[in-house]
Write a protein that holds these residues in place. Structure first.
Motif, PDB file in Angstrom:
ATOM      1  N   HIS A 175      -6.197   0.690   6.814  1.00 36.32           N
ATOM      2  CA  HIS A 175      -7.483   0.136   6.364  1.00 36.32           C
ATOM      3  C   HIS A 175      -7.338  -0.453   4.951  1.00 36.32           C
ATOM      4  O   HIS A 175      -7.866  -1.535   4.662  1.00 36.32           O
ATOM      5  N   ALA A 176      -6.631   0.263   4.075  1.00 34.79           N
ATOM      6  CA  ALA A 176      -6.417  -0.227   2.712  1.00 34.79           C
ATOM      7  C   ALA A 176      -5.604  -1.516   2.729  1.00 34.79           C
ATOM      8  O   ALA A 176      -5.869  -2.448   1.955  1.00 34.79           O
ATOM      9  N   GLN A 197      -6.003   5.450   7.186  1.00 28.28           N
ATOM     10  CA  GLN A 197      -6.599   5.004   5.931  1.00 28.28           C
ATOM     11  C   GLN A 197      -5.670   4.042   5.193  1.00 28.28           C
ATOM     12  O   GLN A 197      -6.125   3.121   4.502  1.00 28.28           O
ATOM     13  N   ARG A 220      -7.834  -4.411   3.808  1.00 25.89           N
ATOM     14  CA  ARG A 220      -8.711  -4.823   2.705  1.00 25.89           C
ATOM     15  C   ARG A 220      -7.922  -5.603   1.660  1.00 25.89           C
ATOM     16  O   ARG A 220      -8.416  -6.589   1.097  1.00 25.89           O
ATOM     17  N   VAL A 231       0.864  -1.174   0.000  1.00 23.89           N
ATOM     18  CA  VAL A 231       0.000   0.000   0.000  1.00 23.89           C
ATOM     19  C   VAL A 231       0.902   1.225   0.000  1.00 23.89           C
ATOM     20  O   VAL A 231       1.879   1.287   0.767  1.00 23.89           O
ATOM     21  N   THR A 265     -10.463  -5.059  -3.599  1.00 34.10           N
ATOM     22  CA  THR A 265      -9.861  -4.008  -4.414  1.00 34.10           C
ATOM     23  C   THR A 265     -10.035  -2.653  -3.748  1.00 34.10           C
ATOM     24  O   THR A 265     -11.128  -2.313  -3.270  1.00 34.10           O
ATOM     25  N   ASN A 266      -8.970  -1.874  -3.717  1.00 40.32           N
ATOM     26  CA  ASN A 266      -9.002  -0.543  -3.106  1.00 40.32           C
ATOM     27  C   ASN A 266      -8.979   0.531  -4.185  1.00 40.32           C
ATOM     28  O   ASN A 266      -8.065   0.560  -5.023  1.00 40.32           O
ATOM     29  N   PRO A 325      -2.617  -0.147  -4.109  1.00 40.94           N
ATOM     30  CA  PRO A 325      -3.574   0.824  -3.556  1.00 40.94           C
ATOM     31  C   PRO A 325      -2.831   2.077  -3.081  1.00 40.94           C
ATOM     32  O   PRO A 325      -1.747   1.967  -2.493  1.00 40.94           O
TER      33      PRO A 325
END
Length: 340
Positions: free
Chosen positions: A307-308, A304, A311, A151, A317-318, A162
């Motif tokens: 969180h991504a 955030q 996921r 990420v 998918t982000n 992401p």
């Protein structure tokens, strides 16, 4: 038989999941779900929080080796930042660590060691499940990926990973608009000498903003994040005739150097020179006069980002996320003097 230390005292017994379950008045399976980060949609948030708090107070530590064998991962992510000298990255880490703790994910902080955002990546992959990078160079991000979930924070939207970014372009536009609204027509942008997307975006936004106002004279000078470097480079610009009446800095630490340059030249802020920073670090409120600065949501960026990552680990998918920013107006900006 009771094992003893060298002094004959009984060694303290390790706290188990059963102990935590009994103290928190929940089942052992509930403790397992919470500590493995799999409690969402199964256990209430208040119950999960109670288990986490109880485990912390009791000193419970998950057996990482056993957990890795059982789950096929360590439950730890690596957060890579350029350096630890800027409080911005500490706030990003705090936001990510808070969300990670709520989901049983540990966070290891890895500074590349220099503010240029470059450096070797040698962390053992067997010790982490994925990577969250923040404000590092594209080359470094590519090296970090190497098969691990990734990420990216504070970068341009990408199909490779992401991305959670901040509206730094909008922040620069707010800064320019604020100074032009006060009557400034000669504005200097002290930009960071790093090639990272976030700083390139600010530079492009400054140039584009200056073209919006035909009567605006725009200047740029590059420097490192060291206040002394900013002081030396800005002093040369402010010492010239017909100097800028306002300065926008890519970071509040750079603004500290601008304050030093102004003081050295006998220039009074904001009477003779208005100054705007970026990040709204704690130092912005400690300077005199207090620094007008573009507030970047560092903790929310980290939160955030985590969180991504969560996921992504679940195969979701982000979409790219861009967080809003806002200008905090303080005493360092005002109308240009009549003599300017």
């Amino acid at each position: 038989m009771i094992s003893s230390g060298q002094d004959g005292a009984a060694a303290p017994r390790q706290v188990t999941a059963t102990d935590v379950a009994r103290a928190a008045n929940v089942s052992q399976s509930t403790v397992s779900l919470v500590m493995s980060g799999k409690w969402q949609n199964r256990i209430g948030k208040e119950t999960a929080r109670r288990v986490i708090d109880t485990a912390r107070v009791m000193g419970y530590r998950t057996n990482i080796a056993a957990r890795s064998l059982r789950l096929g991962g360590t439950g730890a992510a690596l957060m890579v930042v350029p350096a630890l000298t800027n409080p911005f990255f500490a706030a990003v880490h705090a936001g990510a660590a808070r969300v990670g703790m709520e989901h049983g994910v540990g966070l290891v902080l890895f500074p590349l060691g220099a503010e240029d955002g470059r450096g070797p990546f040698s962390a053992p992959q067997q010790a982490i499940d994925g990577v969250i990078s923040c404000s590092v160079s594209p080359d470094s991000v590519s090296a970090l990926r190497d098969g691990l979930p990734l990420v990216v924070l504070d970068d341009a939207p990408s199909f490779e990973a992401p991305v959670v970014s901040m509206d730094v372009t909008g922040g620069m536009e707010q800064a320019v608009k604020h100074l032009v609204g006060l009557g400034h027509r000669r504005i200097l942008h002290v930009r960071a000498s790093r090639s990272a997307w976030t700083f390139t975006s600010r530079s492009v936004a400054f140039v584009r903003g200056s073209l919006t106002y035909p009567d605006l004279a725009a200047y740029q000078v590059a420097c490192s994040f060291e206040p002394a470097d900013a002081r030396d480079r800005v002093t040369k610009v402010l010492a010239k005739a017909h100097r800028p009446t306002a300065v926008i800095c890519d970071d509040d630490n750079i603004a500290v150097g601008v304050y030093a340059a102004a003081s050295q030249l006998g220039i009074v802020i904001p009477d003779d020179l208005s100054v705007v920073g970026f990040n709204d670090l704690p130092i912005a409120s400690l300077l005199y006069p207090q620094l007008t600065s573009v507030c970047l949501p560092a903790e929310e960026l980290g939160a955030q980002g985590m969180h991504a990552y969560l996921r992504l680990r679940q195969g979701v998918t982000n979409d790219p996320v861009s967080l809003p920013v806002h200008l905090v107006v303080r005493g360092s900006t005002g109308p240009p003097s009549q003599a300017a």
